[in-house]
Design a protein around this motif. Sequence first.
Motif, mmCIF file in Angstrom:
data_model
loop_
_atom_site.group_PDB
_atom_site.id
_atom_site.type_symbol
_atom_site.label_atom_id
_atom_site.label_comp_id
_atom_site.label_asym_id
_atom_site.label_seq_id
_atom_site.Cartn_x
_atom_site.Cartn_y
_atom_site.Cartn_z
ATOM 1 N N ASN A 9 99.669 51.322 34.556
ATOM 2 C CA ASN A 9 99.817 49.981 35.114
ATOM 3 C C ASN A 9 101.315 49.717 35.245
ATOM 4 O OD1 ASN A 9 99.885 47.275 35.700
ATOM 5 N ND2 ASN A 9 99.015 46.582 33.749
ATOM 6 N N LYS A 11 102.755 47.326 36.597
ATOM 7 C CA LYS A 11 103.076 45.884 36.607
ATOM 8 C C LYS A 11 104.070 45.595 37.736
ATOM 9 C CE LYS A 11 101.874 45.673 31.790
ATOM 10 N NZ LYS A 11 101.904 44.937 30.551
ATOM 11 N N HIS A 95 93.590 41.125 33.944
ATOM 12 C CA HIS A 95 94.625 41.454 32.959
ATOM 13 C C HIS A 95 95.069 40.162 32.255
ATOM 14 C CE1 HIS A 95 98.399 42.774 31.208
ATOM 15 N NE2 HIS A 95 97.962 44.006 31.350
ATOM 16 N N GLU A 166 92.383 45.377 25.680
ATOM 17 C CA GLU A 166 93.827 45.218 25.544
ATOM 18 C C GLU A 166 94.134 44.009 24.667
ATOM 19 O OE1 GLU A 166 96.048 47.363 28.950
ATOM 20 O OE2 GLU A 166 95.834 45.271 29.462
ATOM 21 N N ILE A 171 100.338 44.190 23.707
ATOM 22 C CA ILE A 171 100.826 44.518 25.052
ATOM 23 C C ILE A 171 102.334 44.343 25.138
ATOM 24 C CG2 ILE A 171 100.767 43.853 27.484
ATOM 25 C CD1 ILE A 171 97.845 43.119 27.134
ATOM 26 N N GLY A 172 103.008 45.438 25.423
ATOM 27 C CA GLY A 172 104.449 45.401 25.621
ATOM 28 C C GLY A 172 105.237 45.049 24.368
ATOM 29 N N SER A 210 100.614 49.065 24.230
ATOM 30 C CA SER A 210 101.620 49.928 23.591
ATOM 31 C C SER A 210 101.091 51.325 23.269
ATOM 32 C CB SER A 210 102.191 49.258 22.342
ATOM 33 O OG SER A 210 102.838 48.048 22.683
ATOM 34 N N LEU A 229 94.891 52.444 29.310
ATOM 35 C CA LEU A 229 95.580 51.698 30.364
ATOM 36 C C LEU A 229 97.006 51.534 29.854
ATOM 37 C CD1 LEU A 229 95.529 50.184 33.051
ATOM 38 C CD2 LEU A 229 94.650 48.177 31.877
ATOM 39 N N GLY A 231 100.995 50.654 30.202
ATOM 40 C CA GLY A 231 102.026 49.880 30.889
ATOM 41 C C GLY A 231 103.369 50.590 30.819
ATOM 42 N N GLY A 232 104.195 50.160 29.888
ATOM 43 C CA GLY A 232 105.574 50.656 29.776
ATOM 44 C C GLY A 232 105.707 52.177 29.852
HETATM 45 P P1 PGA Z 1 101.884 48.270 27.567
HETATM 46 O O1 PGA Z 1 100.986 47.509 28.642
HETATM 47 O O2 PGA Z 1 101.391 49.713 27.552
HETATM 48 O O3 PGA Z 1 103.280 48.149 28.095
HETATM 49 O O4 PGA Z 1 101.686 47.619 26.273
HETATM 50 C C1 PGA Z 1 99.620 47.781 28.788
HETATM 51 C C2 PGA Z 1 99.028 46.855 29.808
HETATM 52 O O5 PGA Z 1 99.404 45.668 29.821
HETATM 53 O O6 PGA Z 1 98.177 47.255 30.620
#
Ligand code: PGA
Length: 248
Positions: A9, A11, A95, A166, A171-172, A210, A229, A231-232
Motif C-alpha cells: 500500500n 498510500k 482503510h 489492521e 499502522i505506521g 508495521s 498489507l 505500507g512503509g
Molecule cells: P504500515 O501501513 O505498514 O506503514 O504500518 C500499513 C497500512 O496502513 O496498510
Amino acid sequence: MKRKLIAGNWKMNGSLAANEALVAQLLAEACVVSCDAALCVPAPYLAQVRALLGEDSPFSLGAQNVSQHENGAFTGDVSATMLKDFGVRYVIVGHSERRLHQGESDTHVAIKVRRALAEGITPIVCVGESLAEREGGMTELVVKRQLASVIHLNGHCISEIVVAYEPIWAIGTGKTATPQQAQDVHAVLRAQLKAASDHADRIPILYGGSMNAANAADLLAQPDIDGGLIGGASLKAPDFLTILKAAS
Ligand code: PGA
C-alpha cells in the motif's frame, strides 16, 4: 498450502521517477517471488505502473479506494469501472485512514465492496481497532461490526473478498501486533466468515500494521495469517522483497 498474498500500500507516496525506480528494483528480483503479490498505487499512477509491470508480471495492479457510486456527478471520485479499465485486480476498501479522515462509514465500505465485486475487482477490506478500543476490551466487537456490515450487503459473494486486519495503533507506528495478538483476531474474523460462507477457508485474511522485513516471517507463520498489507516497507524494494520471500 494456500498461497499467501502480499499487497503493498503505497498510500500517497511516489512520483513518476520514484515509481519507475521502485518497480524496476522489484522486477529485477521478481523470480524469487512465488506468493501472490500486488502493488496498490495512487490513482494517477495506475497507467504508469501498469505499463512498467507489463504482461505476465508477478505483481498485480491495485488501487487504494473506489467510489461508492457507479458514475455521474461525483467530482473527484474514481469508479470501479474506471479502475477495471486500467487493469486493476485489487482495491483497498475501508482503510482506517479513509474511515478516519474521509468519514467513511461501515455502510460506505460495504457499498464500495459491492461496486468492486460487480466489476470483478477483489476488494481488500480493512478492519481494525484503535488503541482506546483495544485497551477498553472492544477489539472483537469493533472488527466484527466492521466485517458484519460487509457480509450483510455482500453475503452471496463474500468468498470473493480479501480481509485485512489492521490495528490502527500499529499502522505506521513501528509498533506491531505480536503474532499471537494478530492470530487471535484473525481467528475471530475466520469464524465470522465461516458462519457466513462454506468457502471461508479460501478467503485470505491479511495482517497490516508495521509489518516489516524483520517481523514478517513470524507473523506469516500463524495459521490464520494468509499474507500482509504493507505500507512503509513496501516503498523500500529490499524490505518488500524480503517480505515477499518470507511469504513464498
Ligand atoms: P504500515 O501501513 O505498514 O506503514 O504500518 C500499513 C497500512 O496502513 O496498510
